[in-house]
Design a protein around this motif. Sequence first.
Motif, PDB file in Angstrom:
ATOM      1  N   THR A  48      -8.313 -41.990  15.050  1.00  0.00           N
ATOM      2  CA  THR A  48      -9.441 -41.250  15.194  1.00  0.00           C
ATOM      3  C   THR A  48     -10.219 -41.710  16.707  1.00  0.00           C
ATOM      4  O   THR A  48      -9.963 -42.851  17.048  1.00  0.00           O
ATOM      5  CB  THR A  48     -10.589 -41.257  14.296  1.00  0.00           C
ATOM      6  N   GLY A  49     -10.803 -40.590  17.116  1.00  0.00           N
ATOM      7  CA  GLY A  49     -11.452 -40.948  18.459  1.00  0.00           C
ATOM      8  C   GLY A  49     -12.094 -39.794  19.001  1.00  0.00           C
ATOM      9  O   GLY A  49     -11.957 -38.968  18.374  1.00  0.00           O
ATOM     10  N   GLY A  50     -13.143 -40.118  19.985  1.00  0.00           N
ATOM     11  CA  GLY A  50     -13.862 -39.121  20.605  1.00  0.00           C
ATOM     12  C   GLY A  50     -14.232 -39.706  21.855  1.00  0.00           C
ATOM     13  O   GLY A  50     -14.855 -40.917  22.011  1.00  0.00           O
ATOM     14  N   GLY A  51     -14.717 -38.990  22.729  1.00  0.00           N
ATOM     15  CA  GLY A  51     -15.692 -39.440  24.042  1.00  0.00           C
ATOM     16  C   GLY A  51     -15.375 -38.510  25.069  1.00  0.00           C
ATOM     17  O   GLY A  51     -15.214 -37.454  25.084  1.00  0.00           O
ATOM     18  N   GLN A 146     -13.151 -52.844  21.196  1.00  0.00           N
ATOM     19  CA  GLN A 146     -14.522 -52.114  21.077  1.00  0.00           C
ATOM     20  C   GLN A 146     -15.468 -52.800  22.163  1.00  0.00           C
ATOM     21  O   GLN A 146     -15.532 -54.124  21.888  1.00  0.00           O
ATOM     22  CB  GLN A 146     -15.099 -52.247  19.661  1.00  0.00           C
ATOM     23  N   GLY A 170     -17.320 -43.318  24.589  1.00  0.00           N
ATOM     24  CA  GLY A 170     -16.768 -43.072  23.370  1.00  0.00           C
ATOM     25  C   GLY A 170     -15.926 -44.111  22.734  1.00  0.00           C
ATOM     26  O   GLY A 170     -16.097 -45.453  23.391  1.00  0.00           O
ATOM     27  N   ASN A 171     -15.088 -43.879  21.973  1.00  0.00           N
ATOM     28  CA  ASN A 171     -14.331 -44.888  21.199  1.00  0.00           C
ATOM     29  C   ASN A 171     -12.931 -44.510  20.431  1.00  0.00           C
ATOM     30  O   ASN A 171     -13.014 -43.311  20.226  1.00  0.00           O
ATOM     31  CB  ASN A 171     -15.325 -45.620  20.278  1.00  0.00           C
ATOM     32  N   GLN A 173     -10.172 -45.577  17.462  1.00  0.00           N
ATOM     33  CA  GLN A 173     -10.055 -46.546  16.415  1.00  0.00           C
ATOM     34  C   GLN A 173      -8.811 -46.279  15.717  1.00  0.00           C
ATOM     35  O   GLN A 173      -8.597 -45.152  15.059  1.00  0.00           O
ATOM     36  CB  GLN A 173     -11.353 -46.420  15.500  1.00  0.00           C
ATOM     37  N   HIS A 175      -6.270 -47.012  12.682  1.00  0.00           N
ATOM     38  CA  HIS A 175      -6.376 -47.438  11.137  1.00  0.00           C
ATOM     39  C   HIS A 175      -5.083 -47.908  10.657  1.00  0.00           C
ATOM     40  O   HIS A 175      -4.031 -47.137  10.821  1.00  0.00           O
ATOM     41  CB  HIS A 175      -6.965 -46.252  10.455  1.00  0.00           C
TER      42      HIS A 175
ATOM     43  N   SER B 102     -15.597 -46.714  12.654  1.00  0.00           N
ATOM     44  CA  SER B 102     -15.922 -46.179  13.955  1.00  0.00           C
ATOM     45  C   SER B 102     -16.336 -44.985  13.811  1.00  0.00           C
ATOM     46  O   SER B 102     -15.750 -43.989  13.141  1.00  0.00           O
ATOM     47  CB  SER B 102     -14.762 -46.354  14.952  1.00  0.00           C
ATOM     48  N   GLN B 104     -17.894 -41.485  16.386  1.00  0.00           N
ATOM     49  CA  GLN B 104     -18.068 -41.136  17.548  1.00  0.00           C
ATOM     50  C   GLN B 104     -18.443 -39.576  17.868  1.00  0.00           C
ATOM     51  O   GLN B 104     -18.036 -38.881  17.188  1.00  0.00           O
ATOM     52  CB  GLN B 104     -17.367 -41.529  18.857  1.00  0.00           C
ATOM     53  N   VAL B 127     -23.304 -38.723  24.600  1.00  0.00           N
ATOM     54  CA  VAL B 127     -22.154 -39.176  23.991  1.00  0.00           C
ATOM     55  C   VAL B 127     -22.690 -40.430  23.017  1.00  0.00           C
ATOM     56  O   VAL B 127     -23.487 -41.140  23.616  1.00  0.00           O
ATOM     57  CB  VAL B 127     -21.118 -40.035  24.927  1.00  0.00           C
ATOM     58  N   ALA B 129     -21.460 -43.488  20.197  1.00  0.00           N
ATOM     59  CA  ALA B 129     -20.476 -44.101  19.463  1.00  0.00           C
ATOM     60  C   ALA B 129     -20.930 -45.467  18.966  1.00  0.00           C
ATOM     61  O   ALA B 129     -21.698 -45.989  19.359  1.00  0.00           O
ATOM     62  CB  ALA B 129     -19.355 -44.616  20.639  1.00  0.00           C
ATOM     63  N   SER B 130     -20.685 -45.478  17.760  1.00  0.00           N
ATOM     64  CA  SER B 130     -21.057 -46.543  16.930  1.00  0.00           C
ATOM     65  C   SER B 130     -19.668 -47.261  16.218  1.00  0.00           C
ATOM     66  O   SER B 130     -18.668 -46.645  15.877  1.00  0.00           O
ATOM     67  CB  SER B 130     -22.034 -46.457  15.869  1.00  0.00           C
ATOM     68  N   TYR B 131     -19.679 -48.599  16.254  1.00  0.00           N
ATOM     69  CA  TYR B 131     -18.615 -49.288  15.626  1.00  0.00           C
ATOM     70  C   TYR B 131     -18.927 -50.570  14.886  1.00  0.00           C
ATOM     71  O   TYR B 131     -20.058 -50.995  15.344  1.00  0.00           O
ATOM     72  CB  TYR B 131     -17.380 -49.456  16.758  1.00  0.00           C
ATOM     73  N   GLU B 140     -23.615 -47.450  21.256  1.00  0.00           N
ATOM     74  CA  GLU B 140     -23.857 -47.262  22.790  1.00  0.00           C
ATOM     75  C   GLU B 140     -23.670 -45.735  23.047  1.00  0.00           C
ATOM     76  O   GLU B 140     -23.226 -44.864  22.324  1.00  0.00           O
ATOM     77  CB  GLU B 140     -22.750 -47.920  23.552  1.00  0.00           C
TER      78      GLU B 140
END
Lengths: 194, 226
Positions: A48-51, A146, A170-171, A173, A175, B102, B104, B127, B129-131, B140
């Motif tokens: 998963t991800g977004g940004g 991260q 964003g980030n 991740q 799994h 995570s 976002q 934007v 984002a937390s993790y 951030e």
Amino acid sequence: MMQRTQALHLAPLLATTLVALACEKPPNPAAPKQPSFVTVDEKTDRITGGGKLDGGRDFATFGFNARSDDRGQIEWVQHCLDGVVTGSPTCSSGSFTFHGSTVGRYGAPAEDPTHCRAWSGTGEAKFQDGSTADDGFDVAACDFGQPGRGMDFICFSLSGYLRSGNLSGGNIQRHEGSPESFENACATTIVVTT
Amino acid sequence: MKRIVTRGIPRSLLALAALGAISGHTLPAGRWEAQTSYGVGGQGYAAVVNLATGTQQFAGAALPAEGGMANADLDNAAVANTFTASTLTSITTGMADSAGASAQTTAEAADVNILNGLITARQVLAVAASYGDQQGAASEAGGSMLLGVVVNGVPLAADDATPAPNTRTDLPGVGYVVLNEQTVTGDGVHSSSMTVNMIHVYVRDALTGVTTGEIVVGSAQSAVAL
């Protein structure tokens, strides 16, 4: 008597609470909230991800959820604030929004099976003039740690469009799971940064 | 397969549950039994207009309880004499497993016009984002941007200069605006959350100073609890 004293002490607090409730403003949906809670399916490899990718007047925002059981979706928004730019690898068609609602193939690319996943599917692009076009897409995404900004990698490709690089916000991740190998047009663009 | 064992309810979740109870948001009772030790949350609004006449939300997306992704798009939005914008989008994604969590969220709008030109912006993007994992939790707002912002006739120093977090400017006769408003909560060990409101107008009563309404453009939230 003790109970009566406590009740007297509680009365102002109760009154204050009732007044506070009566004066409460309508809730602001943009106010901070507590997170919801999830159950975890540990069998299925997922990413998963977004940004955001790049910046200035030519950048992309995105979010995705892809799984090894061929479920998932992706939203990719290409921003071209200067409009159509002839010859540009990213803005030759101007701004558009693509939504992919299928995952046809998913797996670990040979370039970096530890950190990266690649998948392909189909979806629809919507352009600024209101026109739409169905297209196939390729994605490769890598979780290098991260925060994802400046580290994690993504590539998104359509017919005549390819954008890739490290996140500017964003980030991503990954799994844990055991996916099969899979290569697509984006997999070859992976830049290993660890 | 690694089995997730929850030995009691983490303190952070208890605290969050308490917060929910105080604010009137209660958790469904059944969730407590099924949950793992990690949780995620995400929510985005391209815009929210919250005035005495009511609340209107544009392109709002909330992360499903099981994680995954949610998004919303809108070509145009308008509230008479209050707000117009185009190309409104929110995307929120996230998931938790035994290794970490995570979440976002991005929320954006273009060609923004607030209160008949009092504030305008070419592009707004929030934007969040937390993790978190066993090492801790963090959030951030990197990547958030304001492009071509003009407040009360005064442009920002540069076309592409995003103001510093929590930049406040008074709006005579209206109230004030906070640009790039960032709110971080959590202890950084068991929980972390971020709310980013790129343009947040507080409408105040001229006599009492009480806030009577809000206009928010580009609102992204993300949260993890361990």
